[in-house]
Design a protein around this motif. Sequence first.
Motif, PDB file in Angstrom:
ATOM      1  N   ASN A   1       1.769  -7.494   0.515  1.00  0.00           N
ATOM      2  CA  ASN A   1       1.681  -6.199   1.194  1.00  0.00           C
ATOM      3  C   ASN A   1       1.858  -6.338   2.700  1.00  0.00           C
ATOM      4  O   ASN A   1       2.438  -5.467   3.355  1.00  0.00           O
ATOM      5  CB  ASN A   1       0.339  -5.530   0.876  1.00  0.00           C
ATOM      6  N   TYR A   2       1.356  -7.439   3.268  1.00  0.00           N
ATOM      7  CA  TYR A   2       1.448  -7.663   4.715  1.00  0.00           C
ATOM      8  C   TYR A   2       2.902  -7.683   5.169  1.00  0.00           C
ATOM      9  O   TYR A   2       3.257  -7.127   6.210  1.00  0.00           O
ATOM     10  CB  TYR A   2       0.754  -8.979   5.068  1.00  0.00           C
ATOM     11  N   GLN A   3       3.747  -8.341   4.372  1.00  0.00           N
ATOM     12  CA  GLN A   3       5.158  -8.431   4.736  1.00  0.00           C
ATOM     13  C   GLN A   3       5.851  -7.072   4.692  1.00  0.00           C
ATOM     14  O   GLN A   3       6.903  -6.888   5.286  1.00  0.00           O
ATOM     15  CB  GLN A   3       5.866  -9.424   3.808  1.00  0.00           C
ATOM     16  N   GLN A   4       5.247  -6.116   3.988  1.00  0.00           N
ATOM     17  CA  GLN A   4       5.798  -4.763   3.920  1.00  0.00           C
ATOM     18  C   GLN A   4       5.106  -3.813   4.884  1.00  0.00           C
ATOM     19  O   GLN A   4       5.357  -2.615   4.894  1.00  0.00           O
ATOM     20  CB  GLN A   4       5.662  -4.216   2.491  1.00  0.00           C
ATOM     21  N   GLY A   5       4.208  -4.381   5.726  1.00  0.00           N
ATOM     22  CA  GLY A   5       3.494  -3.555   6.691  1.00  0.00           C
ATOM     23  C   GLY A   5       2.429  -2.681   6.066  1.00  0.00           C
ATOM     24  O   GLY A   5       2.055  -1.646   6.627  1.00  0.00           O
ATOM     25  N   LYS A   6       1.880  -3.093   4.908  1.00  0.00           N
ATOM     26  CA  LYS A   6       0.880  -2.299   4.203  1.00  0.00           C
ATOM     27  C   LYS A   6      -0.461  -3.043   4.138  1.00  0.00           C
ATOM     28  O   LYS A   6      -0.503  -4.269   4.240  1.00  0.00           O
ATOM     29  CB  LYS A   6       1.343  -2.000   2.775  1.00  0.00           C
TER      30      LYS A   6
ATOM     31  N   ALA B   1      -3.393  -4.451   1.969  1.00  0.00           N
ATOM     32  CA  ALA B   1      -3.536  -4.859   0.575  1.00  0.00           C
ATOM     33  C   ALA B   1      -4.681  -4.119  -0.117  1.00  0.00           C
ATOM     34  O   ALA B   1      -4.621  -3.856  -1.319  1.00  0.00           O
ATOM     35  CB  ALA B   1      -3.770  -6.361   0.494  1.00  0.00           C
ATOM     36  N   ILE B   2      -5.731  -3.780   0.632  1.00  0.00           N
ATOM     37  CA  ILE B   2      -6.889  -3.116   0.049  1.00  0.00           C
ATOM     38  C   ILE B   2      -6.500  -1.792  -0.602  1.00  0.00           C
ATOM     39  O   ILE B   2      -7.091  -1.363  -1.597  1.00  0.00           O
ATOM     40  CB  ILE B   2      -7.985  -2.898   1.123  1.00  0.00           C
ATOM     41  N   GLU B   3      -5.470  -1.127  -0.058  1.00  0.00           N
ATOM     42  CA  GLU B   3      -5.023   0.127  -0.629  1.00  0.00           C
ATOM     43  C   GLU B   3      -4.350  -0.067  -1.983  1.00  0.00           C
ATOM     44  O   GLU B   3      -4.395   0.805  -2.850  1.00  0.00           O
ATOM     45  CB  GLU B   3      -4.032   0.833   0.334  1.00  0.00           C
ATOM     46  N   ALA B   4      -3.747  -1.235  -2.176  1.00  0.00           N
ATOM     47  CA  ALA B   4      -3.020  -1.508  -3.412  1.00  0.00           C
ATOM     48  C   ALA B   4      -3.930  -1.795  -4.590  1.00  0.00           C
ATOM     49  O   ALA B   4      -3.505  -1.738  -5.744  1.00  0.00           O
ATOM     50  CB  ALA B   4      -2.062  -2.684  -3.213  1.00  0.00           C
ATOM     51  N   VAL B   5      -5.208  -2.123  -4.318  1.00  0.00           N
ATOM     52  CA  VAL B   5      -6.111  -2.483  -5.408  1.00  0.00           C
ATOM     53  C   VAL B   5      -7.166  -1.396  -5.676  1.00  0.00           C
ATOM     54  O   VAL B   5      -8.084  -1.596  -6.462  1.00  0.00           O
ATOM     55  CB  VAL B   5      -6.822  -3.828  -5.134  1.00  0.00           C
ATOM     56  N   LYS B   6      -7.008  -0.246  -5.045  1.00  0.00           N
ATOM     57  CA  LYS B   6      -7.931   0.851  -5.320  1.00  0.00           C
ATOM     58  C   LYS B   6      -7.614   1.498  -6.659  1.00  0.00           C
ATOM     59  O   LYS B   6      -6.469   1.494  -7.116  1.00  0.00           O
ATOM     60  CB  LYS B   6      -7.868   1.904  -4.208  1.00  0.00           C
ATOM     61  N   MET B   7      -8.645   2.033  -7.315  1.00  0.00           N
ATOM     62  CA  MET B   7      -8.467   2.671  -8.616  1.00  0.00           C
ATOM     63  C   MET B   7      -7.636   3.936  -8.468  1.00  0.00           C
ATOM     64  O   MET B   7      -7.706   4.633  -7.463  1.00  0.00           O
ATOM     65  CB  MET B   7      -9.838   3.032  -9.197  1.00  0.00           C
TER      66      MET B   7
END
Length: 320
Positions: free
Chosen positions: A307-312, A314-320
Amino acid sequence: MAGTHESVVLLKPVQELAVDCNIPPQRYIHKRSDEDIFVNSRVIDIPVIDLNSIQSSSPSAEKQLEKLRTSLASCGCFQVIGHGMTGSFLHQVHSIGRDFFALSLKEKLKCSRTAEDTEGYGNDSELSDHQILDWNDRLYLTTNPQDQMKYQFWPQNPENFREILQEYTEKIIMLNQVVFKALSRSLNLQEKCFLDQYDGSAITFLLQDNEVDGLQVLKDDQWFSVPTVPNALLVNVGDQLEIMSNGIFKSPLHRVVTSSERERITVAVFCSPDSSRYIEPAEELISETSPKLYKKIKNYVGIFFENYQQGKRAIEAVKM
């Protein structure tokens, strides 16, 4: 992944770039909005937690635990004292870092990382033409467990580097256990609730530069400067602890403001779970009124860098 090819370019050290330029190249400049103040930001009031007090059975222990919980729910960090390390020893730890970066480039390059490895001396890898780079150089080493240590990247100079860093690592491992038990107790959980999920932790211990400020954290959409407390370690909550606390503890966004006059040295110890172990919110923190907010995951470091390489985040990607 099959069919995917990634070109990694190793960059010239920032220390060398800084010698010949007054302003960092555009690749190192983060754009800011009018409201985003980089200089002279307000100083955040971060609680100082005394571990000696927190481990006692005195009434002050409960007050310290409440202060700890409130701080981590608010800004995601705290200053820790009573950690069993003397000021003179912490000075030695900081000094070996400063001494290493004061060496000639030829000497530092003996510990240089490769394009295929994250460990060793270097800086950001250039993965794309649009990537914003960090204005710093790093010496990144795995210090525990021993079977994962790569001594070919450890400096031979200064001579006491390995001895001091290994002693510091041993002390941090013990401190990590105490801190994580306190974190569990602050949420009225069993002491080993978080520790039982994995072998390490998901927090960062920062030994800051006493002479050069610059660290800032984001709170309530504003950047605040983090003060340096003599002989204290700054403890930051990581994403993985936010997950295990089901969002009660906050993993803060943070940054360092560049000084145009002086170099800044920080010794950061990142404590992470084994990539093969699953982590998830503690069962005791889930209820009808407090539903599960995060997925059960493993290898969060891999998720983070993807996610870091995409400027995002990571915590947002693992939310329900």
